[in-house]
Motif scaffolding. Structure first.
Motif, PDB file in Angstrom:
ATOM      1  N   TYR A 150      40.625  38.247  43.034  1.00 31.78           N
ATOM      2  CA  TYR A 150      41.796  37.763  43.274  1.00 31.78           C
ATOM      3  C   TYR A 150      41.847  36.429  42.477  1.00 31.78           C
ATOM      4  O   TYR A 150      41.015  35.952  41.728  1.00 31.78           O
ATOM      5  CB  TYR A 150      42.255  37.403  44.853  1.00 31.78           C
TER       6      TYR A 150
ATOM      7  N   ARG B 221      48.628  33.263  45.617  1.00 30.10           N
ATOM      8  CA  ARG B 221      47.495  33.699  45.266  1.00 30.10           C
ATOM      9  C   ARG B 221      47.587  35.169  45.426  1.00 30.10           C
ATOM     10  O   ARG B 221      48.468  35.865  46.150  1.00 30.10           O
ATOM     11  CB  ARG B 221      46.310  33.860  46.611  1.00 30.10           C
TER      12      ARG B 221
ATOM     13  N   ALA C  11      47.807  42.200  48.052  1.00 30.85           N
ATOM     14  CA  ALA C  11      48.670  41.300  48.711  1.00 30.85           C
ATOM     15  C   ALA C  11      49.023  40.292  48.097  1.00 30.85           C
ATOM     16  O   ALA C  11      48.493  39.594  46.816  1.00 30.85           O
ATOM     17  CB  ALA C  11      48.134  40.771  50.116  1.00 30.85           C
TER      18      ALA C  11
ATOM     19  N   GLN D 130      49.849  35.593  48.696  1.00 28.97           N
ATOM     20  CA  GLN D 130      50.092  34.697  49.452  1.00 28.97           C
ATOM     21  C   GLN D 130      51.028  33.497  48.875  1.00 28.97           C
ATOM     22  O   GLN D 130      50.597  33.104  47.678  1.00 28.97           O
ATOM     23  CB  GLN D 130      48.747  34.095  49.929  1.00 28.97           C
TER      24      GLN D 130
ATOM     25  N   CYS E 177      47.726  28.059  52.947  1.00 28.16           N
ATOM     26  CA  CYS E 177      46.821  29.019  52.205  1.00 28.16           C
ATOM     27  C   CYS E 177      45.346  28.611  52.334  1.00 28.16           C
ATOM     28  O   CYS E 177      44.695  29.557  51.416  1.00 28.16           O
ATOM     29  CB  CYS E 177      47.374  28.926  50.433  1.00 28.16           C
TER      30      CYS E 177
ATOM     31  N   ASP F 186      43.575  33.061  55.350  1.00 33.07           N
ATOM     32  CA  ASP F 186      43.866  34.546  54.880  1.00 33.07           C
ATOM     33  C   ASP F 186      44.870  35.006  55.716  1.00 33.07           C
ATOM     34  O   ASP F 186      45.499  35.829  55.037  1.00 33.07           O
ATOM     35  CB  ASP F 186      42.325  35.199  55.096  1.00 33.07           C
TER      36      ASP F 186
ATOM     37  N   MET G  55      48.477  35.933  54.066  1.00 33.32           N
ATOM     38  CA  MET G  55      48.944  37.058  52.890  1.00 33.32           C
ATOM     39  C   MET G  55      49.819  38.259  53.503  1.00 33.32           C
ATOM     40  O   MET G  55      49.581  38.546  54.791  1.00 33.32           O
ATOM     41  CB  MET G  55      47.650  37.686  52.290  1.00 33.32           C
TER      42      MET G  55
END
Length: 216
Positions: free
Chosen positions: A85, A116, A137, A139, A146, A149, A152
């Motif tokens: 990511y 993210r 996913a 975010q 953030c 997790d 997300m």
């Protein structure tokens, strides 16, 4: 004089064609990462080369943004849990962004991430063999915390493909409208694995350095 200029022009064109043919023309937003710098735990012999970053790239192709994360070994999706990511700092506003990975410590001190974009693969084993479960996913740090997790949400707007040792993300340019207002953004990349009592993380740029500056 005119013959000299024509010669120089022809020579420069030939050199450009040779460089293109040799594959030496690279993206201005492509960055290499040191091989073998994964932070493995609990012991140094723990390792997973499928998450050891080798290079990253960020570019625009037509109406899409394209991000590539290259690792040192082919990604086979046959064992363990893996994440790939990256964080996008679009507005560079400390009041609106998140600095990964506070509250523990800052991976990139100059980053205030707004989004993210995330991909993971979790391999389950049963009597029928290996079964990979994949997740894509986003975010949104404007709306979510953030540092957790849980913020997300899965998306179909981002497309992810895994070919060889490269994970490629694609999404339409209008998905994140804030990007249209900026000529430069900051990006930080992370991989993570958890497998057979071992886990490890790799970051690009390396921990403690400033994030990559990307020209859109």
């Amino acid at each position: 004089m005119k013959k000299t200029l024509m010669y120089l022009f022809a020579s420069s064109m030939l050199l450009s064609q040779v460089a293109l043919a040799a594959g030496t023309v690279t993206s201005p937003n492509k960055h290499s990462d040191p091989v073998g710098d994964v932070d493995n735990k609990p012991v140094a012999w723990c390792q997973d080369l499928e998450t050891d970053l080798k290079s990253t790239d960020f570019k625009r192709e037509g109406d899409e943004y394209v991000v590539q994360m290259e690792v040192t070994k082919e990604i086979k999706k046959t064992d363990g849990y893996k994440e790939y990511y990256f964080w996008l700092d679009i507005t560079h506003d400390s009041n609106k962004g998140y600095t990964p990975y506070l509250p523990d410590s800052a991976a990139w001190p100059d980053m205030f991430a707004n989004y993210r974009i995330f991909y993971s693969v979790n391999v389950y084993r049963d009597e029928n063999g290996s079964r990979p479960e994949e997740r894509i996913a986003i975010q949104n740090c404007f709306e979510r915390d953030c540092s957790r997790d849980e913020g997300m949400y899965s998306t179909n707007d981002v497309k992810v493909s895994v070919v060889g040792n490269t994970v490629t993300f694609r999404w339409p340019v209008n998905l994140l409208p804030e990007m249209a207002k900026h000529k430069k953004i900051r990006v930080g990349y992370t991989t993570y694995y958890d497998m057979q009592m071992c886990n490890g993380e790799d970051d690009s740029p390396q921990w403690g350095r400033n994030a990559w500056e990307i020209k859109l």
